[in-house]
Design an enzyme around this catalytic site. Structure first.
Site, PDB file in Angstrom:
ATOM      1  N   GLY A  12      74.961  21.944  16.891  1.00 53.07           N
ATOM      2  CA  GLY A  12      73.911  20.993  17.251  1.00 53.07           C
ATOM      3  C   GLY A  12      73.531  21.149  18.712  1.00 53.07           C
ATOM      4  N   GLY A  15      76.731  21.911  20.986  1.00 52.99           N
ATOM      5  CA  GLY A  15      77.342  23.188  20.613  1.00 52.99           C
ATOM      6  C   GLY A  15      76.447  24.376  20.950  1.00 52.99           C
ATOM      7  N   ASP A  34      78.611  25.981  11.801  1.00 56.05           N
ATOM      8  CA  ASP A  34      78.135  24.656  11.406  1.00 56.05           C
ATOM      9  C   ASP A  34      78.089  24.605   9.878  1.00 56.05           C
ATOM     10  OD1 ASP A  34      76.357  22.401  13.216  1.00 56.05           O
ATOM     11  OD2 ASP A  34      76.141  22.298  11.033  1.00 56.05           O
ATOM     12  N   ARG A  89      80.803   4.169  21.333  1.00 55.72           N
ATOM     13  CA  ARG A  89      81.585   5.358  20.992  1.00 55.72           C
ATOM     14  C   ARG A  89      82.578   5.022  19.888  1.00 55.72           C
ATOM     15  NH1 ARG A  89      81.427   6.296  26.742  1.00 55.72           N
ATOM     16  NH2 ARG A  89      80.231   8.165  27.189  1.00 55.72           N
ATOM     17  N   ASN A  96      83.671  10.532  12.561  1.00 60.35           N
ATOM     18  CA  ASN A  96      84.045  11.763  13.252  1.00 60.35           C
ATOM     19  C   ASN A  96      85.502  12.159  13.024  1.00 60.35           C
ATOM     20  OD1 ASN A  96      81.467  12.166  14.051  1.00 60.35           O
ATOM     21  ND2 ASN A  96      81.745  11.554  16.184  1.00 60.35           N
ATOM     22  N   THR A 120      83.804  16.263  20.791  1.00 65.93           N
ATOM     23  CA  THR A 120      83.315  15.197  19.903  1.00 65.93           C
ATOM     24  C   THR A 120      83.805  13.823  20.370  1.00 65.93           C
ATOM     25  OG1 THR A 120      83.444  16.779  18.073  1.00 65.93           O
ATOM     26  CG2 THR A 120      83.237  14.453  17.486  1.00 65.93           C
ATOM     27  N   HIS A 176      87.157   8.286  28.589  1.00 71.14           N
ATOM     28  CA  HIS A 176      85.735   8.664  28.573  1.00 71.14           C
ATOM     29  C   HIS A 176      84.960   7.510  27.943  1.00 71.14           C
ATOM     30  CE1 HIS A 176      82.293  11.220  28.697  1.00 71.14           C
ATOM     31  NE2 HIS A 176      82.171  11.312  27.395  1.00 71.14           N
TER      32      HIS A 176
HETATM   33  N1  APR Z   1      81.833  21.439  10.446  1.00 71.78           N
HETATM   34  C1  APR Z   1      80.961  22.026  11.299  1.00 71.78           C
HETATM   35  N2  APR Z   1      79.908  21.372  11.835  1.00 71.78           N
HETATM   36  C2  APR Z   1      79.724  20.107  11.474  1.00 71.78           C
HETATM   37  C3  APR Z   1      80.589  19.420  10.590  1.00 71.78           C
HETATM   38  C4  APR Z   1      81.690  20.156  10.063  1.00 71.78           C
HETATM   39  N3  APR Z   1      82.558  19.595   9.219  1.00 71.78           N
HETATM   40  N4  APR Z   1      80.124  18.162  10.446  1.00 71.78           N
HETATM   41  C5  APR Z   1      79.018  18.045  11.198  1.00 71.78           C
HETATM   42  N5  APR Z   1      78.771  19.210  11.833  1.00 71.78           N
HETATM   43  C6  APR Z   1      77.668  19.560  12.720  1.00 71.78           C
HETATM   44  C7  APR Z   1      76.328  18.973  12.312  1.00 71.78           C
HETATM   45  O1  APR Z   1      75.770  19.680  11.227  1.00 71.78           O
HETATM   46  C8  APR Z   1      75.535  19.105  13.605  1.00 71.78           C
HETATM   47  O2  APR Z   1      74.791  20.317  13.633  1.00 71.78           O
HETATM   48  O3  APR Z   1      77.871  19.040  14.032  1.00 71.78           O
HETATM   49  C9  APR Z   1      76.597  19.137  14.704  1.00 71.78           C
HETATM   50  C10 APR Z   1      76.475  18.008  15.702  1.00 71.78           C
HETATM   51  O4  APR Z   1      75.329  18.226  16.411  1.00 71.78           O
HETATM   52  P1  APR Z   1      74.338  17.060  16.918  1.00 71.78           P
HETATM   53  O5  APR Z   1      74.125  16.091  15.819  1.00 71.78           O
HETATM   54  O6  APR Z   1      73.183  17.729  17.570  1.00 71.78           O
HETATM   55  O7  APR Z   1      75.222  16.270  18.001  1.00 71.78           O
HETATM   56  P2  APR Z   1      75.445  16.691  19.531  1.00 71.78           P
HETATM   57  O8  APR Z   1      74.434  16.029  20.376  1.00 71.78           O
HETATM   58  O9  APR Z   1      75.610  18.162  19.621  1.00 71.78           O
HETATM   59  O10 APR Z   1      76.838  15.975  19.811  1.00 71.78           O
HETATM   60  C11 APR Z   1      78.032  16.439  19.198  1.00 71.78           C
HETATM   61  O11 APR Z   1      79.409  15.920  21.090  1.00 71.78           O
HETATM   62  O12 APR Z   1      79.006  14.853  23.099  1.00 71.78           O
HETATM   63  C12 APR Z   1      79.488  14.707  21.797  1.00 71.78           C
HETATM   64  O13 APR Z   1      78.972  12.405  21.279  1.00 71.78           O
HETATM   65  C13 APR Z   1      78.668  13.733  20.984  1.00 71.78           C
HETATM   66  O14 APR Z   1      80.260  13.549  19.215  1.00 71.78           O
HETATM   67  C14 APR Z   1      79.031  14.138  19.588  1.00 71.78           C
HETATM   68  C15 APR Z   1      79.213  15.646  19.700  1.00 71.78           C
END
Ligand code: APR
Length: 309
Positions: A12, A15, A34, A89, A96, A120, A176
């Site tokens: 996402g 990442g 992902d 959070r 999560n 995360t 955090h």
């Molecule tokens: N395996 C792999 N990827 C996964 C899984 C899994 N089991 N479950 C969810 N994902 C992926 C989603 O498909 C998504 O692409 O995790 C990604 C999360 O990306 P975003 O929704 O864009 O979130 P992002 O802003 O990147 O934040 C991710 O980091 O800073 C922290 O609070 C934030 O917990 C959050 C994390």
């Protein structure tokens, strides 16, 4: 010599940008994983097509198959749901935790010698769960929090004082969360502690803004949460480890004995190098700082105590 390998789980916002920072600085080859079909491969290909413009030599690939993380030196975990407006959070914990559990199973299977960097949220809980479920030694399971929180404080100090960010050093310890503890006496500009440069009310405002900086961005974005600074801070940790820089920076680490604490993950200054957390540095805290730190640790212990893993 083959390049090092970093896998980033969750392609996402956080990442994908972590992958880009790491590749762009030629720190390592990167594998993005992902569950969204095709998405990590698409983002990886897009980045590879940017490499000729930016002139970096590193491979970025994307996959839906965890097998591709095999042999990773570092696994950065960003998989999960991002915080939405009005969501604390802590609201994220249940969802999560389930995601993290499934990811850790795969990491243990395919990259048992990797150093884990957990991104995360809610971070203090997620890193504790990752450590517990992985069975990895604590120096190899590290939370990304202080790198981000201190970068935010540095940015605010730079804006307030109108000086180069290269002159600024800052330290934020504790959880955090809103209870984090920015340390003004250990935050400096050209080596000069902040209290010698700004009046108390101005410093308090900077500290308060740091504590709520994540929420400030969530409120502005309306959908999703911050990702440029979180990904840059994650890449900073990757670089410190893979280049064995022995960088002194705050990270969420397992504290067993230091600071009179045991059995808890909390943000503290550490030396970050090839082995992961190579040393937790004990700094002297005055009465107010200690009270704020104790309060932050108590908040983490309460949340971790409520877990049923
Ligand atoms: N395996 C792999 N990827 C996964 C899984 C899994 N089991 N479950 C969810 N994902 C992926 C989603 O498909 C998504 O692409 O995790 C990604 C999360 O990306 P975003 O929704 O864009 O979130 P992002 O802003 O990147 O934040 C991710 O980091 O800073 C922290 O609070 C934030 O917990 C959050 C994390």
């Amino acid at each position: 010599m083959a390049r090092k390998k970093v896998s980033v789980i969750g392609a996402g916002n956080v990442g994908a940008h972590t992958a880009l920072w790491v590749a762009q600085k030629e720190i390592a080859d990167v594998v993005l994983v992902d569950i969204m079909e095709g998405m990590p491969a698409g983002k990886a290909l897009d980045m590879m097509e940017a490499a000729p413009v930016e002139g970096f030599d590193a491979n970025i690939s994307g996959s839906n198959d965890f097998k591709d993380i095999e042999g990773s030196d570092i696994v950065v975990i960003t998989a999960g749901l991002a915080r939405k407006p009005g969501m604390s959070r802590s609201d994220l914990v249940g969802k999560n935790t389930a995601i993290l559990k499934s990811v850790i199973d795969e990491v243990v299977k395919y990259a048992p010698n990797a150093i884990l960097i957990i991104v995360t949220n809610p971070l203090d809980i997620m890193v504790h769960i990752a450590w517990k479920l992985s069975g990895f030694p604590a120096e190899r399971v590290i939370g990304m929090a202080g790198a981000l929180d201190s970068s935010r404080l540095k940015a605010f100090m730079g804006m307030e004082l109108g000086v180069s960010i290269e002159n600024i050093s800052a330290m934020v310890i504790g959880g955090h969360a809103d209870s984090m503890v920015p340390l003004k006496r250990y935050s400096t500009v050209g080596g000069i502690p902040l209290p010698q440069l700004l009046p108390d009310d101005k410093i308090d405002a900077l500290m308060q803004r740091t504590k709520t900086a994540g929420g400030e961005i969530v409120a502005l974005l309306k959908t999703g949460s911050a990702y440029f600074a979180p990904s840059a801070a994650s890449a900073e940790m990757v670089e410190a480890i893979l280049k064995d820089k022995k960088k002194v920076m705050p990270c969420a680490v397992y504290c067993d004995g230091k600071y009179g604490l045991d059995g808890v993950y909390v943000g503290l200054p550490v030396i970050l190098g090839a082995a992961g957390v190579e040393k937790i540095i004990e700094i002297e805290l005055d009465e107010g700082e200690q009270a704020a730190f104790d309060n932050s640790v108590a908040a983490i212990r309460k949340l971790v105590g409520e877990l049923t893993i």
